[in-house]
Write a protein that holds these residues in place. Structure first.
Motif, short mmCIF file in Angstrom:
data_model
loop_
_atom_site.label_atom_id
_atom_site.label_comp_id
_atom_site.label_asym_id
_atom_site.label_seq_id
_atom_site.Cartn_x
_atom_site.Cartn_y
_atom_site.Cartn_z
N PHE A 20 0.75 -1.53 0.16
CA PHE A 20 0.34 0.31 0.02
C PHE A 20 1.04 1.71 -0.34
N ALA A 21 2.33 1.45 0.44
CA ALA A 21 2.94 2.38 0.59
C ALA A 21 3.34 2.24 -0.69
N TYR A 22 4.16 1.98 -1.45
CA TYR A 22 4.60 1.52 -2.92
C TYR A 22 2.99 2.39 -3.50
N ASP A 23 1.67 1.86 -3.35
CA ASP A 23 0.52 1.84 -4.55
C ASP A 23 0.62 3.31 -4.38
N LEU A 24 -0.09 3.79 -2.86
CA LEU A 24 0.07 4.99 -2.30
C LEU A 24 1.59 5.86 -3.32
N ALA A 39 -7.49 8.53 -0.38
CA ALA A 39 -8.09 8.76 1.09
C ALA A 39 -8.11 7.45 1.53
N VAL A 40 -8.23 6.96 0.90
CA VAL A 40 -9.04 5.07 1.07
C VAL A 40 -7.49 4.77 1.14
N GLU A 41 -7.13 4.46 0.35
CA GLU A 41 -5.55 3.49 0.07
C GLU A 41 -4.50 4.15 1.49
N PHE A 42 -4.41 5.60 1.85
CA PHE A 42 -3.85 5.44 3.07
C PHE A 42 -4.68 5.16 4.29
N ILE A 43 -5.44 5.39 4.31
CA ILE A 43 -6.60 4.68 5.31
C ILE A 43 -6.43 3.33 5.79
N VAL A 44 -6.03 2.71 4.99
CA VAL A 44 -5.27 0.86 4.78
C VAL A 44 -4.17 0.77 4.88
N VAL A 46 -2.59 3.00 7.17
CA VAL A 46 -2.20 3.63 8.52
C VAL A 46 -3.15 2.17 9.51
N ALA A 47 -3.79 1.38 9.08
CA ALA A 47 -4.75 0.41 9.26
C ALA A 47 -4.01 -0.64 9.56
N ILE A 48 -3.23 -1.22 8.42
CA ILE A 48 -2.42 -2.10 8.27
C ILE A 48 -0.95 -2.05 9.30
N SER A 49 -0.53 -0.83 9.18
CA SER A 49 0.14 -0.19 10.13
C SER A 49 0.22 -0.27 11.31
N ALA A 50 -0.98 -0.04 11.97
CA ALA A 50 -0.86 0.21 13.20
C ALA A 50 -1.56 -1.52 13.95
N VAL A 51 -1.80 -1.99 13.23
CA VAL A 51 -2.16 -3.36 13.20
C VAL A 51 -0.81 -4.53 13.75
N LEU A 52 -0.06 -3.69 12.81
CA LEU A 52 1.81 -4.51 12.57
C LEU A 52 1.92 -4.31 13.82
N LEU A 53 2.35 -3.45 14.18
CA LEU A 53 2.91 -2.24 15.23
C LEU A 53 2.69 -2.95 16.25
N ARG A 54 1.39 -3.17 16.65
CA ARG A 54 0.64 -3.93 17.95
C ARG A 54 0.85 -5.56 17.65
#
Length: 155
Positions: A20-24, A39-44, A46-54
């Motif tokens: 998603f970072a590359y695609d964005l 915006a949708v790609e950015f939200i996805v 951020v969400a994936i990044s948050a889950v990964l960090l958790r």
């Protein structure tokens, strides 16, 4: 097995985040995508990044807890060995008898003990008999049970 699946989940999340970072980044560079798509790609992302960090935080926490349990088990094993050796002293076991007794408690056969100590099996049997006589135990199972019962009563 749970650790393997956790690493698998982390790998999938990291791969998705990178995608998603590359695609964005390519969508922004081309400038052809609309704001809603970005915006949708950015939200996805951020969400994936948050889950990964958790997940990474959870993995770190689990590793610390595992290390603490290993340390605790090592200390308890050392304490148990100390208690066993103190009892051997109270029973007036010789150093050889104490070694035989410890190997019997660990579950080694007479043949295995003889091989480990590089003595004849008959010698091991004689020393084991002396251990049983001094301890008042009828055999290896009663000898092991002597220490296990003591542990179980403290739980």
């Amino acid at each position: 097995m749970k650790s393997v699946s956790r690493y698998g989940a982390i790998l999938v999340l990291a791969s998705s985040m990178l995608f998603f970072a590359y695609d964005l980044a390519t969508d922004l560079a081309r400038g052809k995508e609309g704001y809603l798509h970005l915006a949708v790609e950015f939200i996805v992302f951020v969400a994936i990044s948050a889950v990964l960090l958790r997940e990474l935080w959870q993995l770190k926490r689990l590793r610390r807890a595992f290390a603490a349990e290993q340390d605790k088990n090592s200390r308890l094993a050392g304490e148990l060995l100390s208690v066993i050796q103190q009892q051997f002293t109270r029973w007036h076991l010789s150093p050889s008898e104490a070694e035989i007794a410890l190997l019997l408690i660990r579950g080694l056969s007479m043949k295995e003990i003889a091989a480990a100590r590089q003595v004849k099996e008959k010698t091991v049997r004689l020393q084991a008999s002396a251990v049983y006589a001094k301890s008042g135990c009828a055999g290896r199972h009663e000898l092991s049970a002597y220490f296990i019962e003591d542990l179980m009563s403290n739980l």
